[in-house]
Design an enzyme around this catalytic site. Structure first.
Site, PDB file in Angstrom:
ATOM      1  N   GLU A 152     -16.198  -3.699  -4.739  1.00  0.00           N
ATOM      2  CA  GLU A 152     -16.089  -2.358  -4.142  1.00  0.00           C
ATOM      3  C   GLU A 152     -17.134  -1.420  -4.752  1.00  0.00           C
ATOM      4  OE1 GLU A 152     -12.224  -0.689  -4.823  1.00  0.00           O
ATOM      5  OE2 GLU A 152     -12.489   0.923  -3.353  1.00  0.00           O
ATOM      6  N   TYR A 202       0.837  -1.202   0.000  1.00  0.00           N
ATOM      7  CA  TYR A 202       0.000   0.000   0.000  1.00  0.00           C
ATOM      8  C   TYR A 202       0.873   1.254   0.000  1.00  0.00           C
ATOM      9  CZ  TYR A 202      -3.492   3.453   1.229  1.00  0.00           C
ATOM     10  OH  TYR A 202      -4.309   4.546   1.204  1.00  0.00           O
ATOM     11  N   ASP A 220     -13.375   9.606  -2.526  1.00  0.00           N
ATOM     12  CA  ASP A 220     -12.020  10.100  -2.810  1.00  0.00           C
ATOM     13  C   ASP A 220     -11.816  10.727  -4.188  1.00  0.00           C
ATOM     14  OD1 ASP A 220     -12.018   8.554  -0.536  1.00  0.00           O
ATOM     15  OD2 ASP A 220     -10.152   7.524  -0.997  1.00  0.00           O
TER      16      ASP A 220
HETATM   17  C1  GLC Z   1     -11.521   3.847  -1.053  1.00  0.00           C
HETATM   18  C2  GLC Z   1     -12.803   4.616  -0.755  1.00  0.00           C
HETATM   19  C3  GLC Z   1     -12.851   4.996   0.722  1.00  0.00           C
HETATM   20  C4  GLC Z   1     -12.652   3.740   1.563  1.00  0.00           C
HETATM   21  C5  GLC Z   1     -11.347   3.039   1.178  1.00  0.00           C
HETATM   22  C6  GLC Z   1     -11.151   1.714   1.884  1.00  0.00           C
HETATM   23  O1  GLC Z   1     -10.424   4.648  -0.924  1.00  0.00           O
HETATM   24  O2  GLC Z   1     -12.893   5.752  -1.553  1.00  0.00           O
HETATM   25  O3  GLC Z   1     -14.067   5.611   1.022  1.00  0.00           O
HETATM   26  O4  GLC Z   1     -12.655   4.051   2.912  1.00  0.00           O
HETATM   27  O5  GLC Z   1     -11.362   2.777  -0.189  1.00  0.00           O
HETATM   28  O6  GLC Z   1     -12.190   0.844   1.551  1.00  0.00           O
END
Ligand code: GLC
Length: 444
Positions: free
Chosen positions: A406, A85, A173
């Site tokens: 997702e 990450y 995001d």
């Molecule tokens: C993405 C999403 C965010 C979420 C993260 C982890 O970055 O935009 O809202 O918390 O993933 O799932």
């Protein structure tokens, strides 16, 4: 590997949550997000509470183990090391803040405040658990401290509206809401980070933000480090300061949750009530656009609303902020701009009539199950039964047919070129909220 669930059962989704459990907390998805995320942890805890109540409490406790001394609840807690990450602790450098924890790695920004309403939702089926009330007594002051942090340090105009200082604080995001701010950002001193990214190597780069944008995201973090994470300095110096509709809606809904829980615990909740009344009033004053019939975020630096129609604009329904008249207008917007020809799957994250709409790109069009879940409850609360049922059915069908992704492509079948399930697979909050949809018919 495909996670297509052909014969969907709650057990298969429970397996996903179990696989993503890391001895104390749940990761959103192994492929993209190998740590604990803030608002994810709230939704995940709710899902866990239906079959592993002790683990649900542990999930929340682990999240708050990362809380800063000033109440700020980080958006990521890096409980264990993982190379998969970026940006990791070496970028966040939170040790520069006098308020960060010295024994735990975290990020230095927050995410939408969901724990107040998550605790309220959990209470109904957890109250017979002998550990629940002691747990509430332990966690309530921590959630309250987070809200206090927001009202004390993120509301410079004393309006009851809190700002976010980074697009990653919004939860949405990659929303087109942030485009103009990033376009105008001075990046002459920004470093190049394209080679450090991991996200676009783990899923299709076409679904992820561009390198140019990533450079800006990291530049903001570098500025926070230079400011030692001092909120006053950041507010003065940073080009990104936005009062966001989803974030403030979550705050209102969570204030209400805390008022409820505080009442159970015999606490004085008058301060929460005052904050909440002010936030509701200001949201309807500053975010609501009567002519457009929609709620819009406000750019505090440019001193103007951000007129991009996104699904965050519906969240005042979930928070119970909208009046009946506003709710009617929102419902019309849902039909006019978010569901083309009655064939699209609700609810795209961005209106399809926005130039930035993109059905497969992260927060620029795809359907997210957490937003749908909140929109469902909001629509029910205002009596929009047909629309709410459609959202629920669409959400369940997406997971049944494609798996716990997702996000999902909202277009009708004939226009979808690839798989409808996109982004990370085996995604935790999608599984968790599916469980809540199935197991708890109660509106709230
Ligand atoms: C993405 C999403 C965010 C979420 C993260 C982890 O970055 O935009 O809202 O918390 O993933 O799932």
């Amino acid at each position: 590997m495909s996670n297509t669930i052909t014969n969907n059962t709650t057990q298969e989704l429970i397996n996903i949550l179990n696989d993503n459990w890391r001895d104390g907390y749940t990761i959103p998805s192994a492929r993209l997000y190998p740590f604990q995320w803030n608002w994810d942890a709230g939704f995940i805890a709710l899902g866990l509470s239906y079959y592993e109540p002790e683990r649900a409490m542990e999930e929340i406790r682990s999240m708050f183990d990362g809380q800063w001394l000033n109440g700020m609840l980080p958006h990521i807690v890096f409980h264990k090391q993982n190379e998969n990450y970026f940006p990791g602790p070496e970028v966040w450098r939170v040790e520069t803040s006098e308020f960060s924890l010295k024994n735990k790695f975290t990020s230095g920004i927050t995410q939408p405040p969901v724990f107040g309403f998550i605790l309220e939702r959990m209470h109904a089926h957890m109250s017979s658990n002998k550990n629940w009330l002691p747990f509430l007594a332990e966690i309530y002051p921590k959630v309250l401290a987070f809200h206090k942090y927001l009202y004390t340090h993120r509301d410079p105009l004393n309006e009851g509206l809190v700002y976010i200082q980074h697009n990653w604080e919004s939860g949405t995001d990659n929303s087109p809401m942030w485009d103009e701010i990033f376009e105008h950002m001075d990046i002459s001193k920004a470093r190049d980070v394209a080679h450090l990214r991991k996200d676009n190597k783990n899923v299709d780069a076409a679904e992820r933000p561009t390198d140019e944008n990533y450079k800006r995201y990291i530049h903001l973090i570098d500025q926070f480090v230079n400011c030692n994470y001092n909120d006053t300095f950041i507010a003065e110096q940073s080009p990104f300061l936005v009062q966001d509709v989803l974030f403030n809606s979550m705050l209102v809904k969570s204030n209400k949750g805390l008022i409820y829980i505080g009442g159970l615990l015999g606490k004085d909740v008058s301060e929460l009530e005052q904050w909440n009344a002010k936030t509701i009033q200001s949201m309807n004053h500053k975010f609501w656009d009567e002519d457009r019939g929609f709620y819009y975020a406000y750019d505090l630096k440019a001193n103007k609303p951000i007129h991009i129609k996104v699904s965050s604009g519906f969240m005042p329904l979930f928070a119970g902020v909208a009046t009946k008249n506003q709710a009617d207008k929102l419902k019309s917007q849902l039909k006019i701009s978010f569901q083309k020809d009655n064939e699209w799957i609700l609810c795209p994250s961005c209106a399809f009539d926005e130039p930035a709409f993109n059905p497969v790109k992260y927060w620029r069009g795809p359907v997210w199950i957490n937003v749908n879940w909140m929109l469902f409850h909001g629509l029910v609360a205002y009596g929009f039964m047909e629309e709410s049922q459609q959202i629920k059915q669409d959400s369940l069908a997406l997971v049944d047919q494609h798996g716990s992704y997702e996000y999902f492509d909202p277009r009708p079948d004939n226009e979808v070129t690839n798989n409808r399930g996109i982004g990370a697979d085996l995604f935790s909050w999608t599984a968790a909220l599916y469980l809540d949809f199935k197991m708890n018919p109660q509106n709230f």
